[in-house]
Design a protein around this motif. Structure first.
Motif, PDB file in Angstrom:
ATOM      1  N   LEU A 121       9.218  -0.062  -4.509  1.00  0.00           N
ATOM      2  CA  LEU A 121       8.808  -1.401  -4.067  1.00  0.00           C
ATOM      3  C   LEU A 121       7.503  -1.861  -4.728  1.00  0.00           C
ATOM      4  CD1 LEU A 121       9.620  -1.109  -0.262  1.00  0.00           C
ATOM      5  CD2 LEU A 121      10.841  -2.466  -1.955  1.00  0.00           C
ATOM      6  N   GLU A 122       7.036  -1.095  -5.703  1.00  0.00           N
ATOM      7  CA  GLU A 122       5.788  -1.421  -6.393  1.00  0.00           C
ATOM      8  C   GLU A 122       4.627  -1.593  -5.425  1.00  0.00           C
ATOM      9  OE1 GLU A 122       6.515  -4.536  -9.255  1.00  0.00           O
ATOM     10  OE2 GLU A 122       8.357  -3.549  -9.909  1.00  0.00           O
ATOM     11  N   LEU A 123       4.489  -0.617  -4.542  1.00  0.00           N
ATOM     12  CA  LEU A 123       3.396  -0.636  -3.566  1.00  0.00           C
ATOM     13  C   LEU A 123       2.397   0.503  -3.797  1.00  0.00           C
ATOM     14  CD1 LEU A 123       5.487  -1.341  -0.337  1.00  0.00           C
ATOM     15  CD2 LEU A 123       3.839  -2.903  -1.386  1.00  0.00           C
ATOM     16  N   THR A 124       2.633   1.272  -4.850  1.00  0.00           N
ATOM     17  CA  THR A 124       1.827   2.480  -5.064  1.00  0.00           C
ATOM     18  C   THR A 124       0.327   2.173  -5.121  1.00  0.00           C
ATOM     19  OG1 THR A 124       3.665   3.467  -6.241  1.00  0.00           O
ATOM     20  CG2 THR A 124       1.516   4.481  -6.581  1.00  0.00           C
ATOM     21  N   GLN A 125      -0.026   1.075  -5.770  1.00  0.00           N
ATOM     22  CA  GLN A 125      -1.450   0.722  -5.904  1.00  0.00           C
ATOM     23  C   GLN A 125      -2.048   0.216  -4.601  1.00  0.00           C
ATOM     24  OE1 GLN A 125      -2.641   1.635  -8.787  1.00  0.00           O
ATOM     25  NE2 GLN A 125      -0.518   2.099  -9.337  1.00  0.00           N
ATOM     26  N   LEU A 126      -1.196  -0.050  -3.618  1.00  0.00           N
ATOM     27  CA  LEU A 126      -1.665  -0.708  -2.389  1.00  0.00           C
ATOM     28  C   LEU A 126      -1.675   0.223  -1.186  1.00  0.00           C
ATOM     29  CD1 LEU A 126       0.389  -4.026  -2.836  1.00  0.00           C
ATOM     30  CD2 LEU A 126      -1.974  -3.597  -3.509  1.00  0.00           C
TER      31      LEU A 126
END
Ligand code: ADP
Ligand code: ADP
Length: 225
Positions: A121-126
């Motif tokens: 979900l492309e949440l790794t940075q968050l």
């Protein structure tokens, strides 16, 4: 992947009949969209599948189990709501991990799942942020992530995009579709938005006044006379 069978489902709210005996049959891995005007009974149907409303008549089966008497936790489902009530004081990581922590899953397994889903979900940075520091679309992705980490057989979506602006709605629609292609879970998705129904559905169920007006593939629905 589970088949879902809804047979002659009835819902009474006091003397008012919200559902008049509806039948829906959803194949394993199918993306089924319930669409229709406000008040037609979409949300009631979904909540009954989830076990959040009592059943007044009829039967719901998930996989090969009749789930009428089962509690929500016992049904192998995860639900994503329109007001995605994230825990404001928990990080993204802990919002996603929380239900797994409650289930006493070992920490390394929780960590593996949260990171895998965050990647998708492309949440790794968050992961270290709190919901207050996220955009609407990011919050919606966290809400989905929270459901996905549990690896449910069945996903239930109740108007998950209706609080987003048009642009974001389009992006999230594409994202949900990608996700389904990847995970292949069985999905029931409620919306009043016909475009959403058309783009997402393998099967569309059009409801009106507590009854099913029509159901079939998008092709069957929109090209039949
Ligand atoms: P939709 O999701 O399609 O907007 P709902 O399933 O929420 O429709 O509602 C179907 C009907 O049941 C409506 O007439 C609504 O007013 C009624 N209804 C829904 N929830 C309740 C409730 N908790 N108590 C009484 N009536 C309800
Ligand atoms: P709380 O939500 O109770 O305030 P914290 O946010 O301080 O808790 O984090 C508590 C625990 O959550 C940490 O010990 C860790 O297990 C886990 N955690 C939170 N964020 C992360 C992250 N980005 N990576 C790994 N674990 C995290």
């Amino acid at each position: 992947m589970s088949r879902i069978e809804i047979r002659n489902l009835v819902k009474m709210y006091g003397a008012q009949q919200a559902l008049h005996g509806i039948d829906i049959s959803i194949e394993p891995g199918e993306f089924c969209v319930l669409v229709g005007p406000s008040g037609c009974g979409k949300s009631t149907t979904l909540r009954m599948v989830a076990g959040l409303e009592t059943i007044s008549g009829g039967e719901i089966a998930i996989g090969d189990r009749v789930v009428n008497g089962l509690r929500p936790k016992e049904r192998g489902i995860a639900m994503v709501f329109q007001n995605y009530a994230l825990y404001p004081s928990k990080t993204v990581y802990n919002n996603m991990a929380f239900s797994l922590q409650l289930s006493k899953m070992p920490k390394p397994e929780i960590d593996r799942r949260v990171r895998e889903v965050a990647e998708i979900l492309e949440l790794t940075q968050l992961l270290d942020r709190k919901p207050g520091a996220l955009s609407g679309g990011q919050r919606q992705r966290v809400a989905m992530g929270r459901a996905i980490v549990r690896d449910p057989e069945v996903f239930l979506f109740d108007e998950p995009l209706s609080n987003l602006d048009a642009k974001l709605r389009g992006q999230m629609r594409a994202e949900i579709k990608r996700l389904h292609q990847r995970l292949e879970n069985t999905i029931i998705y409620v919306t009043h938005d016909q475009v959403e129904a058309m783009t997402l559905a393998d099967r569309i169920v059009i409801m009106r006044d507590g009854r099913i007006e029509q159901q079939g593939t998008p092709d069957e629905i929109f090209h039949d006379p």
